[in-house]
Design a protein around this motif. Structure first.
Motif, short mmCIF file in Angstrom:
data_model
loop_
_atom_site.label_atom_id
_atom_site.label_comp_id
_atom_site.label_asym_id
_atom_site.label_seq_id
_atom_site.Cartn_x
_atom_site.Cartn_y
_atom_site.Cartn_z
N ARG A 1 0.83 -1.20 0.00
CA ARG A 1 0.00 0.00 0.00
C ARG A 1 0.87 1.26 0.00
O ARG A 1 0.56 2.25 -0.67
CB ARG A 1 -0.92 0.00 1.21
N LYS A 2 1.94 1.24 0.77
CA LYS A 2 2.85 2.38 0.81
C LYS A 2 3.44 2.65 -0.57
O LYS A 2 3.47 3.80 -1.03
CB LYS A 2 3.97 2.11 1.82
N LEU A 3 3.88 1.59 -1.25
CA LEU A 3 4.49 1.76 -2.57
C LEU A 3 3.45 2.19 -3.60
O LEU A 3 3.75 3.02 -4.48
CB LEU A 3 5.18 0.47 -3.00
N ARG A 4 2.23 1.66 -3.53
CA ARG A 4 1.18 2.11 -4.46
C ARG A 4 0.85 3.59 -4.23
O ARG A 4 0.61 4.33 -5.19
CB ARG A 4 -0.08 1.26 -4.30
N ALA A 5 0.84 4.00 -2.97
CA ALA A 5 0.56 5.40 -2.67
C ALA A 5 1.66 6.30 -3.23
O ALA A 5 1.37 7.37 -3.80
CB ALA A 5 0.42 5.59 -1.17
N LEU A 6 2.90 5.89 -3.09
CA LEU A 6 4.00 6.68 -3.65
C LEU A 6 3.86 6.80 -5.16
O LEU A 6 4.03 7.88 -5.73
CB LEU A 6 5.34 6.04 -3.29
N ARG A 7 3.50 5.70 -5.81
CA ARG A 7 3.37 5.73 -7.28
C ARG A 7 2.16 6.51 -7.75
O ARG A 7 2.09 6.91 -8.91
CB ARG A 7 3.33 4.29 -7.81
N ALA A 8 1.21 6.75 -6.84
CA ALA A 8 0.06 7.58 -7.21
C ALA A 8 0.51 9.02 -7.49
O ALA A 8 -0.17 9.76 -8.21
CB ALA A 8 -0.99 7.56 -6.11
N HIS A 9 1.65 9.41 -6.95
CA HIS A 9 2.19 10.75 -7.19
C HIS A 9 3.00 10.71 -8.50
O HIS A 9 4.23 10.86 -8.51
CB HIS A 9 3.04 11.18 -6.01
#
Length: 265
Positions: A209-217
């Motif tokens: 989830r942390k990595l998906r959130a980062l990639r959302a940016h």
């Protein structure tokens, strides 16, 4: 995607207060995701819209639209983290060190007052890599918490060990993966934590989830960026624990009370 807005009822939860959209995922994404999974109310408040940031793909934004685009990216990242709300204040990007601390803190306190969060997550004095906006965000967070009085939130500062980014970049490069960190040297990240009482949150179970959130940016993560294709196993090995220091001393174990066995002091 519309921005989520703070609820109007008291939550006793966790809020991340940072300078720019994407800061929240980098320093607190795991803690926020873990809290949300445990049913703890969470939110994200950024002081700027990050309108002076890079644009990794010119098809995504222009300098004139970047602030608006990054607000939408924050909303998507918040969804990945399970955050109940996310909001950008509109202080000028790059100018937080010159913002009146009392005025900005009062604005933050007004947003937080109806929620009565138990914990406020922000930067340590090093600003992660001595970013002036990050350092100013910490000052504003501390003052906003003080304005809330004795019942205000416990302020937690994100602490990275000096070797964290170096080891992660080296591991990615060894696999032939992208390893850029916004053009910064990995040695710029973190500072010694010797002697600091730390609360360590095991976020390995929510690293995806942390990595998906980062990639959302997306505007901030170009094809050569470390987080563009970082696999979960490397994320877990190097970012699977988020470290926090209670500003001003050991303080109450608020995160421990909220997150239980995931927290190691």
């Amino acid at each position: 995607m519309a921005l989520l807005v703070p609820p109007r009822s008291r939550t006793g939860g966790i809020v991340a207060l940072v300078a720019h959209p994407d800061d929240e995922s980098l320093i607190a994404g795991g803690t926020l995701a873990l809290a949300a999974r445990a049913g703890v109310p969470t939110g994200i408040l950024t002081l700027t819209r990050g309108e002076l940031g890079p644009i990794g793909d010119p098809r995504l934004a222009t300098p004139a639209t970047l602030g608006e685009v990054r607000e939408r990216e924050l909303a998507e990242a918040a969804t990945h983290l399970g955050a109940g709300w996310a909001r950008c204040l509109h202080h000028p990007d790059g100018e937080l060190p010159w913002v009146d601390v009392e005025t900005a803190a009062a604005e933050v306190a007004a947003v937080l007052a109806p929620l009565a969060p138990a914990a406020l997550l922000t930067f340590a004095p090093d600003g992660l890599y001595w970013h002036p906006d990050h350092i100013a965000a910490r000052e504003i967070a501390l003052r906003a918490a003080a304005l809330a009085g004795p019942g205000g939130p416990c302020v937690y500062e994100a602490c990275w060990e000096p070797e964290t980014a170096c080891a992660l970049v080296a591991a990615a490069a060894a696999r032939g993966l992208p390893a850029s960190l916004w053009g910064l040297e990995p040695e710029a990240f973190g500072s010694p934590t010797d002697g600091l009482p730390l609360t360590r949150v095991d976020v390995s179970e929510v690293i995806d989830r942390k990595l998906r959130a980062l990639r959302a940016h997306r505007t901030q993560i170009d094809r050569g960026h470390l987080f563009a294709t970082l696999p979960d196993d490397l994320g877990t090995a190097h970012l699977g624990v988020e470290q926090w220091h209670v500003a001003g001393g050991p303080g109450p174990d608020v995160l421990g009370a909220l997150l239980g066995e995931a927290v190691r002091v």
